[in-house]
Scaffold this motif. Structure first.
Motif, short mmCIF file in Angstrom:
data_model
loop_
_atom_site.label_atom_id
_atom_site.label_comp_id
_atom_site.label_asym_id
_atom_site.label_seq_id
_atom_site.Cartn_x
_atom_site.Cartn_y
_atom_site.Cartn_z
N PHE A 1 0.83 -1.21 0.00
CA PHE A 1 0.00 0.00 0.00
C PHE A 1 0.86 1.26 0.00
O PHE A 1 0.57 2.23 -0.71
CB PHE A 1 -0.92 0.00 1.22
N ALA A 2 1.93 1.24 0.80
CA ALA A 2 2.81 2.41 0.84
C ALA A 2 3.45 2.64 -0.52
O ALA A 2 3.59 3.80 -0.96
CB ALA A 2 3.88 2.21 1.91
N GLY A 3 3.81 1.55 -1.20
CA GLY A 3 4.37 1.69 -2.53
C GLY A 3 3.38 2.27 -3.52
O GLY A 3 3.72 3.12 -4.35
N ALA A 4 2.12 1.83 -3.43
CA ALA A 4 1.08 2.37 -4.32
C ALA A 4 0.81 3.84 -4.02
O ALA A 4 0.59 4.65 -4.93
CB ALA A 4 -0.19 1.55 -4.18
N ALA A 5 0.84 4.20 -2.73
CA ALA A 5 0.62 5.59 -2.36
C ALA A 5 1.72 6.49 -2.92
O ALA A 5 1.46 7.66 -3.28
CB ALA A 5 0.56 5.73 -0.85
N GLY B 1 -0.41 8.80 -4.86
CA GLY B 1 -0.74 9.79 -3.84
C GLY B 1 -1.64 9.17 -2.80
O GLY B 1 -2.51 8.34 -3.13
N LEU B 2 -1.45 9.54 -1.55
CA LEU B 2 -2.18 8.90 -0.46
C LEU B 2 -3.68 9.14 -0.56
O LEU B 2 -4.48 8.23 -0.34
CB LEU B 2 -1.66 9.40 0.88
N GLU B 3 -4.10 10.34 -0.91
CA GLU B 3 -5.53 10.64 -0.92
C GLU B 3 -6.27 9.83 -1.98
O GLU B 3 -7.39 9.36 -1.74
CB GLU B 3 -5.75 12.14 -1.14
N ARG B 4 -5.65 9.66 -3.15
CA ARG B 4 -6.32 8.85 -4.18
C ARG B 4 -6.42 7.40 -3.74
O ARG B 4 -7.44 6.74 -3.96
CB ARG B 4 -5.56 8.96 -5.50
N LEU B 5 -5.37 6.90 -3.09
CA LEU B 5 -5.40 5.52 -2.61
C LEU B 5 -6.48 5.36 -1.54
O LEU B 5 -7.25 4.40 -1.56
CB LEU B 5 -4.03 5.13 -2.06
#
Length: 536
Positions: free
Chosen positions: A327-331, A335-339
């Motif tokens: 998840f951190a990699g995807a963020a 971007g965290l808000e989109r995730l």
């Protein structure tokens, strides 16, 4: 032309916004009015509730419809107390089957047996008269197989998880399960799905989340379950668990690319991925992680590209840690808000500590959890304690701690792993073996009703209702909300608007509390009655 309106009156409504309410009016699938009997408007027809309690209907956020139906109508081994009893049950069940039939059974759990010895493949051959036998363990992540079934899958001998005894796990289990369940005819599958959905409706469940995937079912089975949405009772929302399969999930009619996308296995099979070895296994045995953090990241990116909600099955703390790293990699890419906006899910989350819970909060992850796991396997003397030791057992399934810091919870059964039993699940969350992790009745009920709706992606279209987005409130009794509710007899009474589920005597309170649970009289889905007590 509008449909006839129905006034339900003379009851007690769980409506925190109007605790005096005794009646509600249903028109065109929605609650058009709610208040006291004396203020009720005219309606085309009226239903006398006779003092019964009305609540929002339940949502079961993790089920396997066909497997549940087969377990309900087939060989149920959940009551077996020894390997000998398993064999005796197999013998009695097989006696009426054709010689070429496959004996399918489910639910045995050796962790509570006095000697914990399971029957081997040769014993199952003798019990079944030479028929092929597939008996899934309660966790569904391992199975006992007869020699006849093993012989039908020659490649299984070289697969990870194979054991000559016939107790198979991991890839070997997937191979034999595909063959065993492939023996079920289309008509048998349809009948099993119907049995499951009707049982759910009879328990006040108006929606279920079907968790399928190439490792747990088949595309044909998955789409057949989705096609029954609202036909035999509850609505069905599907999650397809295939890595990098967001586009395929959409094609199959799924609302999300997750569910049983396995980051690890299960505690019952000793395949859940732990950071500390199993207490009753090999010294270095920590289970098995099936995904890397990079695969988790890439799957979430694939979901974002397809506009799909994603998710993973993760039980052990090592598996959950891998998922959160992904998840951190995807963020870092999205971007965290989109995730966070996608409200991805993790199923089960049984072994999870404070830092991992913080990761759920940070990434806006929905926790799809099963309170019955603690009731059946938690505490100081049951399966969790055997597999993990007492300390980790009492720290498992920390639903109360997760709720307290704002993690969205969606409760379910994982049926047939545990039975469809929504009020039992609410009570289990209230009576967790560890008092620190207990929830209030209101919070646990919300997780099993509104939480199931919140766990669905935004904008999901209702099955069978073309072009109509899920725009009104779900899981509440309020004007404008969907008229989806259940009517209950409450033999132990009502307290604070909800049924009494725990004994007044402190020494009787707990996972095995004897207080009688509510009985469903009627289940209503968007204004339509999908179950009525006494009706075939």
């Amino acid at each position: 032309m509008t449909n006839p309106s129905t006034l339900y009156r003379g009851g007690r409504l769980y409506c925190p916004a109007d605790p005096r309410a005794t009646a509600l009016l249903v028109r065109d699938g929605r609650i058009a009015w709610l208040g006291t009997d004396g203020d009720a408007p005219a309606a085309d027809r009226s239903v006398d509730l006779d003092g019964a309690l009305v609540t929002p209907a339940f949502v079961d956020a993790h089920v396997h419809a066909t497997s549940t139906g087969l377990a309900l109508s087939g060989l149920d081994l959940s009551g077996a107390a020894s390997g000998d009893e398993v064999c005796a049950s197999v013998a009695g069940f097989a006696a009426d089957l054709p010689a070429d039939a496959v004996v399918l059974g489910h639910g045995w759990d050796e962790s509570g047996w006095p000697d914990r010895r399971v029957p081997d493949a040769m014993e199952l051959d003798r019990a079944a008269g030479g028929r092929r036998v597939y008996l899934s363990q309660a966790s569904i992540h391992s199975a006992l197989c007869s020699s006849a079934l093993l012989a039908a899958v020659p490649e299984v001998a070289g697969a990870p998880g194979y054991d000559v005894s016939g107790w198979l796990r991991r890839d070997a289990h997937h191979l034999v399960r595909e063959v065993a369940l492939g023996s079920v005819s289309t008509d048998q599958r349809a009948a099993a799905q119907q049995v499951m959905l009707r049982r759910a409706a009879s328990l006040g469940i108006a929606a279920v989340h079907e968790c399928g995937g190439p490792d747990i079912s088949s595309e044909a089975d998955f789409t057949a379950v989705l096609a029954r949405s609202g036909v035999d009772g509850p609505e069905v929302y599907g999650y397809w668990g295939e890595l990098m399969g967001a586009a395929r999930a959409r094609e199959l009619g799924a609302v999300g690319a997750g569910g049983d996308l396995f980051a690890d296995g299960a505690l019952g099979a000793r395949t859940a991925h732990l950071s500390v070895p199993y207490a009753d296994g090999e010294p270095d045995g920590c289970g098995h992680g099936y995904l890397t953090a990079e695969q988790v990241r890439d799957h979430l990116l694939d979901c974002a590209a397809q506009g799909m909600q994603g998710g993973f099955h993760a039980i052990g703390d090592a598996a959950i840690g891998t998922v959160l790293t992904g998840f951190a990699g995807a963020a870092g890419v999205l971007g965290l808000e989109r995730l966070r906006a996608a409200r991805h899910r993790v199923e089960h989350a049984e072994i999870i500590d404070k830092p991992l819970i913080a990761g759920f909060v940070e990434h806006g992850i929905v926790a799809s959890m099963q309170p019955a796991f603690d009731r059946l396997w938690g505490g100081e003397r049951r399966m969790y304690a055997t597999r993990l030791g007492v300390r980790r057992s009492l720290a498992s399934n920390p639903m109360g701690a997760m709720h307290a810091v704002g993690v969205t919870l969606a409760f379910g059964s994982d049926s047939p792993v545990t039975p469809l039993d929504p009020w039992g699940s609410v009570r289990a969350a209230m009576a967790h073996f560890n008092p620190v992790h207990r929830m209030t009745a209101r919070a646990a009920f919300a997780a099993h009703t509104r939480g199931g709706w919140r766990a669905l992606p935004d904008g999901v279209r209702r099955p069978g209702v073309a072009g109509r987005d899920r725009a009104v409130a779900e899981g509440v009794l309020a004007p404008g909300a969907a008229a989806t509710f259940a009517v209950w007899s409450t033999p132990a009474g009502v307290d604070g608007g909800l049924p009494v589920l725990l004994s007044a005597s402190p020494e009787l309170r707990g996972p095995e509390d004897p207080t009688p649970l509510p009985r469903c009289r009627r289940t209503v889905l968007r204004g339509s009655v999908i179950y009525e007590e006494g009706t075939p």
